[in-house]
Design an enzyme around this catalytic site. Structure first.
Site, PDB file in Angstrom:
ATOM      1  N   LYS A   1      20.217  26.246  56.291  1.00 22.12           N
ATOM      2  CA  LYS A   1      19.121  25.435  56.830  1.00 22.12           C
ATOM      3  C   LYS A   1      19.058  25.693  58.333  1.00 22.12           C
ATOM      4  O   LYS A   1      19.904  25.221  59.086  1.00 22.12           O
ATOM      5  CB  LYS A   1      19.332  23.948  56.553  1.00 22.12           C
TER       6      LYS A   1
ATOM      7  N   ASP B   1      17.864  25.601  62.218  1.00 23.11           N
ATOM      8  CA  ASP B   1      17.496  24.506  63.103  1.00 23.11           C
ATOM      9  C   ASP B   1      16.515  25.020  64.147  1.00 23.11           C
ATOM     10  O   ASP B   1      16.904  25.466  65.224  1.00 23.11           O
ATOM     11  CB  ASP B   1      18.762  23.961  63.770  1.00 23.11           C
TER      12      ASP B   1
ATOM     13  N   GLU C   1      23.615  22.809  60.260  1.00 19.27           N
ATOM     14  CA  GLU C   1      22.865  21.588  59.975  1.00 19.27           C
ATOM     15  C   GLU C   1      22.899  21.235  58.498  1.00 19.27           C
ATOM     16  O   GLU C   1      22.865  20.068  58.125  1.00 19.27           O
ATOM     17  CB  GLU C   1      21.406  21.761  60.436  1.00 19.27           C
TER      18      GLU C   1
END
Length: 324
Positions: A44, A46, A185
């Site tokens: 994921k 950022d 994250e």
């Protein structure tokens, strides 16, 4: 005898018109990764969600909310022109990587120039994770497995401003554990057999190490240290209005605290954007958004243990947290 057409395949009219814009597919927050061989997992990232539209003679870079930010990402635009395509729409995330190879949202904000920085726009990288259109074909009806098969040869192995967001060969639970241990994250899980669907659904799922969202900055409380920020005052969207949801008073260095104070003092207003009386507070025009990490919500609708992670412009209002 009829003469054969002299047109090359790429000269033929497109099978599908190229859409001017595609609303992005958004991941649903879940507590743990799904299981099964039909799921693929990625980091994921950022950063900023972007769609890169490549057409003959021009490249456009659109934000999640549909704003044209082409001029802000010159290195991505320049690299897009080098891809071996006539027309294409890439879906991905623009990031700046730290010395450990992790995406750093604060560094990205500095590269985009809102705060003083030595980080240049050329440091921004787009990690492409989906391909929505390619050389006259709308690929959104195709399963993710097929879209990724077509995307990989275009961007895999590149070291430029556009790179492939790799799928990770590991189980979801193991990958999530390792991602959190390395300070990432979180992770994204995507169903390999699903078409591309705009909006939020369970075919894309996000599992975060901590909760993280964006809130409008509506003011600040000065620090007891002269020239510094004590606490940012934050708001979320609800029914077309802004609602106060508390604040955050950690997450910045002394240097950044002074820079935020100088920036926000230049936006001070006597007309608060929310209904709030707070002694000593300085209210500002609601044009900036804070990226905030937090643990939970209190019973009265305020953020719990909020920490500042970065700042962005509110022009792309689609990123602002919306209360149900």
């Amino acid at each position: 005898m009829a003469r054969a057409s002299s047109k090359k395949p790429r000269d033929l009219p497109p099978l599908d018109p190229m859409p001017a814009r595609v609303d992005p597919c958004l991941a649903t927050l879940v507590d743990k990764p799904p299981r099964g061989s039909d799921w693929a997992y990625e980091v994921k990232w950022d950063g900023y969600r972007l769609a890169v539209h490549i057409e003959p003679g021009r490249v456009r870079v659109l934000t999640r909310g549909g704003y044209d930010w082409t001029e802000r990402f010159p290195s991505i635009v320049d690299d897009a022109r080098r891809l071996a395509v006539q027309t294409a729409i890439l879906d991905g995330e623009a990031v700046v990587l730290d010395e450990h190879g992790r995406s750093d949202f604060g560094m990205l904000q500095r590269a985009l120039g809102r705060l003083p920085s030595a980080i240049e726009a050329g440091a921004i990288v787009l990690f492409a994770f989906d391909l929505l259109y390619l050389d006259g074909r709308d690929l959104r009806r195709q399963p993710l497995r097929e879209r990724r098969r077509l995307l990989a040869p275009l961007v895999a192995g590149r070291e430029g401003a556009i790179r492939l967001s790799e799928e990770v060969e590991a189980g979801g639970e193991e990958f999530f554990r390792v991602a959190c241990a390395h300070g990432l994250e979180g992770i994204i899980a995507k169903h390999l057999e699903k078409p591309y669907r705009s909006g939020r659904g369970d075919w894309w799922q996000k599992i975060t190490c901590k909760r993280r969202d964006s809130f409008v900055i509506v003011g600040f409380e000065p620090s007891t240290v002269p020239g510094h920020i004590g606490r940012l005052l934050l708001a979320a969207r609800k029914g077309g209005e802004l609602v106060y949801v508390g604040g955050c008073g950690t997450g910045w260095s002394n240097k950044l605290s002074r820079e935020l104070r100088n920036l926000l003092e230049g936006m001070a207003t006597k007309a608060p954007a929310v209904t709030l009386r707070r002694k000593g507070a300085v209210f500002v025009d609601p044009v900036l958004v804070a990226d905030v990490e937090y643990r939970a919500w209190t019973d009265d609708g305020k953020l719990r243990h909020a920490s500042f992670k970065g700042i962005r412009e509110r022009a792309d209002d689609a990123t602002v947290f919306e209360l149900s």
